[in-house]
Design a protein around this motif. Sequence first.
Motif, PDB file in Angstrom:
ATOM      1  N   HIS A 123      84.630  11.942   5.675  1.00 30.42           N
ATOM      2  CA  HIS A 123      83.928  12.828   6.450  1.00 30.42           C
ATOM      3  C   HIS A 123      83.961  12.327   7.745  1.00 30.42           C
ATOM      4  CE1 HIS A 123      81.166  15.448   6.701  1.00 30.42           C
ATOM      5  NE2 HIS A 123      79.820  14.204   7.088  1.00 30.42           N
ATOM      6  N   VAL A 124      83.402  11.546   8.249  1.00 38.00           N
ATOM      7  CA  VAL A 124      83.460  11.021   9.870  1.00 38.00           C
ATOM      8  C   VAL A 124      84.846  11.635  10.216  1.00 38.00           C
ATOM      9  CG1 VAL A 124      83.091   9.277  11.546  1.00 38.00           C
ATOM     10  CG2 VAL A 124      81.512   9.538   9.423  1.00 38.00           C
ATOM     11  N   TYR A 125      85.776  11.214  10.057  1.00 33.89           N
ATOM     12  CA  TYR A 125      86.923  11.623  10.790  1.00 33.89           C
ATOM     13  C   TYR A 125      87.570  12.853  10.716  1.00 33.89           C
ATOM     14  CZ  TYR A 125      92.237  11.317  11.471  1.00 33.89           C
ATOM     15  OH  TYR A 125      93.211  11.203  12.069  1.00 33.89           O
ATOM     16  N   THR A 126      87.270  13.485   9.514  1.00 32.20           N
ATOM     17  CA  THR A 126      87.342  14.894   9.497  1.00 32.20           C
ATOM     18  C   THR A 126      86.420  16.073  10.113  1.00 32.20           C
ATOM     19  OG1 THR A 126      86.738  15.094   7.128  1.00 32.20           O
ATOM     20  CG2 THR A 126      88.810  14.537   7.541  1.00 32.20           C
ATOM     21  N   ASN A 127      85.047  15.829  11.176  1.00 30.73           N
ATOM     22  CA  ASN A 127      84.157  15.869  11.208  1.00 30.73           C
ATOM     23  C   ASN A 127      83.957  14.940  12.212  1.00 30.73           C
ATOM     24  OD1 ASN A 127      83.254  18.563   9.392  1.00 30.73           O
ATOM     25  ND2 ASN A 127      83.391  16.301   7.371  1.00 30.73           N
ATOM     26  N   ALA A 128      84.552  14.844  13.034  1.00 25.71           N
ATOM     27  CA  ALA A 128      84.650  13.468  13.922  1.00 25.71           C
ATOM     28  C   ALA A 128      82.288  14.091  15.436  1.00 25.71           C
ATOM     29  CB  ALA A 128      85.170  13.179  15.106  1.00 25.71           C
ATOM     30  N   HIS A 129      82.868  15.489  15.422  1.00 28.94           N
ATOM     31  CA  HIS A 129      82.098  15.948  15.993  1.00 28.94           C
ATOM     32  C   HIS A 129      80.455  16.721  15.708  1.00 28.94           C
ATOM     33  CE1 HIS A 129      84.921  15.296  18.637  1.00 28.94           C
ATOM     34  NE2 HIS A 129      86.023  16.852  18.516  1.00 28.94           N
ATOM     35  N   SER A 130      80.539  16.585  14.666  1.00 30.20           N
ATOM     36  CA  SER A 130      79.343  17.067  13.763  1.00 30.20           C
ATOM     37  C   SER A 130      77.819  16.244  14.156  1.00 30.20           C
ATOM     38  CB  SER A 130      79.227  16.863  12.392  1.00 30.20           C
ATOM     39  OG  SER A 130      78.336  17.402  12.042  1.00 30.20           O
ATOM     40  N   ASN A 131      76.533  16.806  14.507  1.00 27.38           N
ATOM     41  CA  ASN A 131      75.760  15.488  14.751  1.00 27.38           C
ATOM     42  C   ASN A 131      74.527  15.925  13.089  1.00 27.38           C
ATOM     43  OD1 ASN A 131      74.697  18.391  15.288  1.00 27.38           O
ATOM     44  ND2 ASN A 131      73.981  17.415  16.999  1.00 27.38           N
ATOM     45  N   ILE A 132      75.527  16.611  12.418  1.00 25.59           N
ATOM     46  CA  ILE A 132      74.465  16.686  11.544  1.00 25.59           C
ATOM     47  C   ILE A 132      74.287  15.525   9.872  1.00 25.59           C
ATOM     48  CG2 ILE A 132      74.135  19.053   8.978  1.00 25.59           C
ATOM     49  CD1 ILE A 132      75.326  20.498  10.663  1.00 25.59           C
ATOM     50  N   PRO A 133      73.473  15.783   9.838  1.00 27.87           N
ATOM     51  CA  PRO A 133      73.007  13.977   9.068  1.00 27.87           C
ATOM     52  C   PRO A 133      73.622  14.665   7.495  1.00 27.87           C
ATOM     53  CG  PRO A 133      71.086  14.817   8.627  1.00 27.87           C
ATOM     54  CD  PRO A 133      71.467  15.753  10.072  1.00 27.87           C
ATOM     55  N   THR A 134      74.436  14.114   6.449  1.00 26.74           N
ATOM     56  CA  THR A 134      75.732  14.327   6.051  1.00 26.74           C
ATOM     57  C   THR A 134      74.857  13.532   4.412  1.00 26.74           C
ATOM     58  OG1 THR A 134      77.459  14.681   6.412  1.00 26.74           O
ATOM     59  CG2 THR A 134      77.522  14.685   3.936  1.00 26.74           C
ATOM     60  N   ILE A 135      74.324  13.888   3.198  1.00 25.41           N
ATOM     61  CA  ILE A 135      73.620  13.191   2.840  1.00 25.41           C
ATOM     62  C   ILE A 135      74.004  13.315   1.058  1.00 25.41           C
ATOM     63  CG2 ILE A 135      71.397  12.252   4.177  1.00 25.41           C
ATOM     64  CD1 ILE A 135      70.272  15.132   2.301  1.00 25.41           C
ATOM     65  N   GLY A 136      73.879  12.475  -0.369  1.00 23.84           N
ATOM     66  CA  GLY A 136      74.235  12.802  -1.377  1.00 23.84           C
ATOM     67  C   GLY A 136      75.577  11.896  -2.027  1.00 23.84           C
ATOM     68  N   ALA A 137      75.811  11.713  -2.830  1.00 23.62           N
ATOM     69  CA  ALA A 137      76.227  10.599  -4.230  1.00 23.62           C
ATOM     70  C   ALA A 137      77.708  11.575  -4.284  1.00 23.62           C
ATOM     71  CB  ALA A 137      74.967   9.930  -5.185  1.00 23.62           C
ATOM     72  N   SER A 138      77.641  12.690  -3.753  1.00 24.03           N
ATOM     73  CA  SER A 138      78.962  13.676  -4.636  1.00 24.03           C
ATOM     74  C   SER A 138      79.851  12.749  -4.335  1.00 24.03           C
ATOM     75  CB  SER A 138      79.113  14.493  -3.353  1.00 24.03           C
ATOM     76  OG  SER A 138      77.939  15.438  -3.857  1.00 24.03           O
ATOM     77  N   GLY A 139      80.471  11.709  -2.723  1.00 21.72           N
ATOM     78  CA  GLY A 139      81.886  10.834  -2.778  1.00 21.72           C
ATOM     79  C   GLY A 139      81.585  10.104  -3.650  1.00 21.72           C
ATOM     80  N   ALA A 140      81.005   9.255  -4.115  1.00 28.49           N
ATOM     81  CA  ALA A 140      80.800   8.051  -4.603  1.00 28.49           C
ATOM     82  C   ALA A 140      81.591   8.707  -6.248  1.00 28.49           C
ATOM     83  CB  ALA A 140      80.183   7.183  -5.056  1.00 28.49           C
ATOM     84  N   ILE A 141      80.356  10.017  -7.254  1.00 30.50           N
ATOM     85  CA  ILE A 141      80.585  10.485  -8.089  1.00 30.50           C
ATOM     86  C   ILE A 141      82.429  10.695  -8.013  1.00 30.50           C
ATOM     87  CG2 ILE A 141      79.668  11.916  -9.837  1.00 30.50           C
ATOM     88  CD1 ILE A 141      77.566  11.481  -8.341  1.00 30.50           C
ATOM     89  N   ALA A 142      82.913  11.121  -6.859  1.00 32.13           N
ATOM     90  CA  ALA A 142      84.082  12.030  -6.983  1.00 32.13           C
ATOM     91  C   ALA A 142      84.722  10.825  -7.143  1.00 32.13           C
ATOM     92  CB  ALA A 142      84.313  12.783  -5.661  1.00 32.13           C
ATOM     93  N   GLY A 143      84.935   9.541  -6.997  1.00 26.42           N
ATOM     94  CA  GLY A 143      85.785   8.617  -7.200  1.00 26.42           C
ATOM     95  C   GLY A 143      85.626   7.913  -8.942  1.00 26.42           C
ATOM     96  N   VAL A 144      84.733   8.416  -8.655  1.00 25.79           N
ATOM     97  CA  VAL A 144      83.909   8.080 -10.692  1.00 25.79           C
ATOM     98  C   VAL A 144      84.944   9.085 -11.492  1.00 25.79           C
ATOM     99  CG1 VAL A 144      82.392   7.409 -12.307  1.00 25.79           C
ATOM    100  CG2 VAL A 144      81.690   6.755 -10.059  1.00 25.79           C
ATOM    101  N   MET A 145      84.445  10.187 -11.117  1.00 27.83           N
ATOM    102  CA  MET A 145      85.663  11.268 -11.616  1.00 27.83           C
ATOM    103  C   MET A 145      87.407  11.499 -10.998  1.00 27.83           C
ATOM    104  SD  MET A 145      83.476  14.331 -10.451  1.00 27.83           S
ATOM    105  CE  MET A 145      84.380  15.907 -10.719  1.00 27.83           C
ATOM    106  N   GLY A 146      87.836  10.720 -10.427  1.00 28.38           N
ATOM    107  CA  GLY A 146      88.860  10.588 -10.260  1.00 28.38           C
ATOM    108  C   GLY A 146      89.983   9.332 -10.834  1.00 28.38           C
ATOM    109  N   ALA A 147      88.531   8.210 -11.326  1.00 23.76           N
ATOM    110  CA  ALA A 147      89.815   7.016 -12.307  1.00 23.76           C
ATOM    111  C   ALA A 147      88.500   7.233 -13.199  1.00 23.76           C
ATOM    112  CB  ALA A 147      87.891   5.876 -12.372  1.00 23.76           C
TER     113      ALA A 147
END
Length: 235
Positions: A123-147
Motif C-alpha cells: 500500500h505504501v509503495y502504490t500510494n506513496a504520496h497519500s497522507n490519509i491514514p490506512t486502517i483495518g485488518a483486510s490485508g492480513a485477512i486477505a493473506g489468510v484467504m490466500g492460504a
Amino acid sequence: MIPYRDTIPTRYTPWMTWTLIVLNLAAYVYAETLSQQDLYYFLNLHGLVPARYTNPEWAARVGFPVGDYTPFVSSMFIHGGALHLVLNLWLLWIFGDNVEDRMGSVRFLAFYLLCGLTAGIVHVYTNAHSNIPTIGASGAIAGVMGAYYFLFPYARVVIWMFFLPWFVEVPAIAFLGIWVMIQLYKVTVGLPSDEPFADVAWFGHLGGFIAGMLSYRLFLLAGRKDDSYYRSHST
C-alpha cells in the motif's frame, strides 16, 4: 453475496483467531471512547500514512515521530466503523480457524502478521504520496484467504444472496476467485475512474493475498495434515 459459513470443521480450538478478534474489538471500543480531536490524532499516529515514510521531511515538519514503524502493525487492529469491523472479523472467523488448524496458534499469528505487513508495504509503495491514514485488518485477512484457497480445495462456502431469501453453497475456490477478481477490477478500472471506495487499499488487499499464497507452506505444522478428514467434511 455475503459468506455465512464454510463446510470445514476445525479439529483444534482456534485460540489465536479468537484472540485476534478480541484485540480488534478492544481497539474499536477504545477508539469509540475518544473525542473527535483525539481520534484524529490516534488514527494518524497509529494508522498507516504512506507519506510519513516516503516523504520524511514532510513527516518531521507535521510532527510524526521519527523512525516509528509500529503503524505497520497497529494499523491492522484499527477500524473506521462498525461495518468495516464486522465484515473483516466475519471473514477472519470463517477462514481463520481452519488455517490456524493447519499452522497452530503461534505460527498462525506469525503468518497473519507477515501478510498484514506485506499488505502495508504494498500500500505504501502504490500510494506513496497519500497522507490519509490506512486502517483495518483486510490485508492480513486477505493473506489468510490466500492460504485457505490452497489448503482446502474441497471446501464449500455457504453464502447469502442478499437480494434473494435463500442461502447458496458454492466452492470456496469460486468465492475466493470472485473476491480476487473484484480487487483486480478495482485496481485496474475502479481506481482510475474514481469510483466509490477509491480510498480503499485494494493493492494492499492483493499484496496480502499473494503473500498468503506464496508463504503459507512455510508455516504449516507437521502432523496436522489430514486431507481425508477435511475432504470427508467438505460437503
